[in-house]
Motif scaffolding. Structure first.
Motif, short mmCIF file in Angstrom:
data_model
loop_
_atom_site.label_atom_id
_atom_site.label_comp_id
_atom_site.label_asym_id
_atom_site.label_seq_id
_atom_site.Cartn_x
_atom_site.Cartn_y
_atom_site.Cartn_z
N ASP A 22 -7.55 -4.21 -10.20
CA ASP A 22 -8.27 -4.01 -11.46
C ASP A 22 -7.38 -4.16 -12.68
N GLY A 23 -6.10 -4.43 -12.47
CA GLY A 23 -5.17 -4.60 -13.58
C GLY A 23 -4.48 -3.33 -14.01
N THR A 24 -4.75 -2.21 -13.34
CA THR A 24 -4.09 -0.95 -13.69
C THR A 24 -2.66 -0.96 -13.19
N LEU A 25 -1.72 -0.57 -14.05
CA LEU A 25 -0.30 -0.52 -13.68
C LEU A 25 0.04 0.91 -13.27
N TRP A 26 0.43 1.07 -12.02
CA TRP A 26 0.77 2.38 -11.47
C TRP A 26 2.28 2.56 -11.49
N TYR A 27 2.72 3.73 -11.98
CA TYR A 27 4.14 4.10 -11.94
C TYR A 27 4.31 5.12 -10.82
N ILE A 85 7.05 8.53 -2.40
CA ILE A 85 6.55 7.52 -1.48
C ILE A 85 6.88 7.98 -0.05
N THR A 86 5.87 8.35 0.70
CA THR A 86 6.08 8.82 2.06
C THR A 86 5.84 7.72 3.09
N ARG A 87 5.12 6.67 2.70
CA ARG A 87 4.90 5.55 3.61
C ARG A 87 4.71 4.29 2.78
N VAL A 88 5.03 3.16 3.36
CA VAL A 88 4.90 1.87 2.67
C VAL A 88 4.23 0.89 3.63
N GLY A 89 3.10 0.34 3.20
CA GLY A 89 2.47 -0.74 3.94
C GLY A 89 2.69 -2.04 3.19
N ASN A 90 3.58 -2.90 3.72
CA ASN A 90 3.92 -4.15 3.05
C ASN A 90 3.13 -5.29 3.68
N MET A 91 2.26 -5.92 2.89
CA MET A 91 1.42 -7.00 3.38
C MET A 91 2.02 -8.37 3.11
N ASP A 101 0.87 -1.17 0.00
CA ASP A 101 0.00 0.00 0.00
C ASP A 101 0.90 1.22 0.00
N LEU A 102 0.97 1.92 -1.15
CA LEU A 102 1.83 3.10 -1.29
C LEU A 102 1.02 4.39 -1.26
N GLY A 103 -0.18 4.33 -0.74
CA GLY A 103 -1.04 5.51 -0.72
C GLY A 103 -2.09 5.40 -1.80
N GLU A 104 -1.87 6.08 -2.92
CA GLU A 104 -2.81 6.00 -4.04
C GLU A 104 -2.75 4.65 -4.73
N ALA A 105 -1.58 4.03 -4.74
CA ALA A 105 -1.41 2.76 -5.44
C ALA A 105 -1.36 1.62 -4.42
N VAL A 106 -2.26 0.66 -4.60
CA VAL A 106 -2.32 -0.52 -3.74
C VAL A 106 -2.38 -1.74 -4.65
N GLY A 107 -1.44 -2.67 -4.50
CA GLY A 107 -1.44 -3.86 -5.33
C GLY A 107 -0.13 -4.60 -5.24
N GLU A 108 0.17 -5.36 -6.29
CA GLU A 108 1.38 -6.20 -6.32
C GLU A 108 2.50 -5.48 -7.05
N VAL A 109 3.68 -5.48 -6.45
CA VAL A 109 4.85 -4.83 -7.04
C VAL A 109 5.34 -5.67 -8.22
N GLU A 110 5.45 -5.05 -9.39
CA GLU A 110 5.93 -5.75 -10.58
C GLU A 110 7.39 -5.45 -10.90
N SER A 111 7.85 -4.26 -10.56
CA SER A 111 9.26 -3.94 -10.79
C SER A 111 9.69 -2.87 -9.79
N VAL A 112 10.96 -2.95 -9.43
CA VAL A 112 11.54 -1.99 -8.47
C VAL A 112 12.78 -1.41 -9.11
N GLY A 113 12.79 -0.09 -9.29
CA GLY A 113 13.94 0.59 -9.86
C GLY A 113 14.45 1.65 -8.92
N LEU A 114 15.54 2.30 -9.32
CA LEU A 114 16.10 3.36 -8.49
C LEU A 114 15.29 4.64 -8.57
N ARG A 115 14.48 4.79 -9.61
CA ARG A 115 13.68 6.01 -9.75
C ARG A 115 12.19 5.74 -9.65
N VAL A 116 11.71 4.62 -10.20
CA VAL A 116 10.28 4.35 -10.29
C VAL A 116 9.99 2.93 -9.82
#
Length: 314
Positions: free
Chosen positions: A189-194, A200-206, A167-182
């Motif tokens: 619903d299948g929407t991919l959030w960048y 990112i001010t807070r991270v809720g890791n389930m 849970d990154l605030g506006e974006a809640v779902g499964e992490v598909e990629s982790v980069g140094l910038r994005v």
């Protein structure tokens, strides 16, 4: 006599510019290339080589690369399994890529300054100018720098990884990629959030360590609460005898009691510790079987009264 002195000075100058200067420049370049090659090899070995230890099969399959051996890790071997191995590999490769880029930049700057010093150029103004230019670039691209720095610390602290539900605030779902910038997150619903790392001010890791399946059970106000709690626990324990479901559970069901009372119903709450990302499937299975057990044992479920709509007079 003057002619001979000038010829001697001209020859000495030629020796300096045609022999000494090229040799020194070539030596600096060779030293930089060799140092860069050795450091890159060391980083690659630290990022990719795993240390094999004796232990359980899970421990053998998910050993940590040497680069991450002394860093904080939030994905225990007993819980994450092979996903932890892949997560560690991606994390080590990303950090290794950053270190290799840093080494290349440092070597390039060192070679340039050394060559300028050899040819007799005063490098003090260049160093001062580089500081001013770097400060200007930092102000102009502060968002980019913030994203990069946040991404580095996120990787070092292992806040989340590919496959985690966050849970990154506006974006809640499964992490598909982790980069140094994005960071990219796929929601339900299948929407991919960048998501930019600097925002990112807070991270809720389930998905770290364990999860808790929380089961809310509606019961009629007239039902026997003690019987309802007993039936719910027995139904849950019977459901967990299924090997497929038992593999997802880390503890026994715990009945917490009445969680809420409203005008039409009361709500019982039950919790059970599960493996990461397994809490939702456990919740759905327990709800189905417990409601079926309520029906078999005569536990009344709430029935909302029908709504009465006023018919306007004609």
């Amino acid at each position: 006599m003057e002619v001979h002195i000038l010829a001697y000075e001209w020859t000495d100058t030629n020796k300096h510019w045609l022999i000494e200067v090229p040799i020194r420049i070539a030596a600096y370049i060779v030293i930089a290339l060799v140092a860069r090659y050795i450091l890159h090899r060391m980083i690659d070995r630290a990022a990719n080589r795993s240390r094999r230890t004796r232990g359980t099969p899970d421990q053998d399959s998910v050993n940590k690369p040497p680069l991450l051996r002394h860093l904080r890790d939030k994905a225990p071997l007993s819980v994450a399994g092979m996903k932890a191995a892949e997560r560690r590999r991606q994390r080590a490769q990303t950090i290794g890529s950053v270190l290799k880029s840093t080494v290349s930049i440092v070597m390039l700057i060192w070679v340039l300054l050394s060559v300028l010093n050899v040819v007799g150029v005063n490098i003090a103004p260049f160093i001062a100018s580089a500081g001013i230019v770097g400060l200007a670039i930092g102000f102009g691209a502060q968002n980019l720098v913030r994203d990069f720095v946040t991404g580095v610390f996120m990787l070092l602290e292992d806040q989340y990884g590919v496959g985690d539900n966050v849970d990154l605030g506006e974006a809640v779902g499964e992490v598909e990629s982790v980069g140094l910038r994005v960071t990219t997150v796929r929601d339900i619903d299948g929407t991919l959030w960048y998501v930019r790392n600097g925002e990112i001010t807070r991270v809720g890791n389930m998905s770290q360590d364990y999860a808790v399946a929380r089961v809310e059970l509606p019961v009629a106000l007239t039902a026997d609460i003690t019987q309802a709690e007993t039936v719910a626990v027995e139904a849950a324990e019977e459901t967990l005898e299924d090997p497929e479901l038992a593999a997802k559970v880390l503890g026994k069901p715990e009945m917490l009691g009445v969680q809420d009372v409203s005008r039409d119903l009361l709500t019982l709450r039950m919790t059970i510790k599960t493996r990461p990302n397994a809490q939702w499937s456990v919740q759905r299975r327990l709800r189905r079987d417990i409601l079926r057990a309520f029906d078999e044992n005569g536990i009344e479920l709430p029935i909302r009264p029908p709504r009465v709509y006023a018919v306007p007079d004609e």
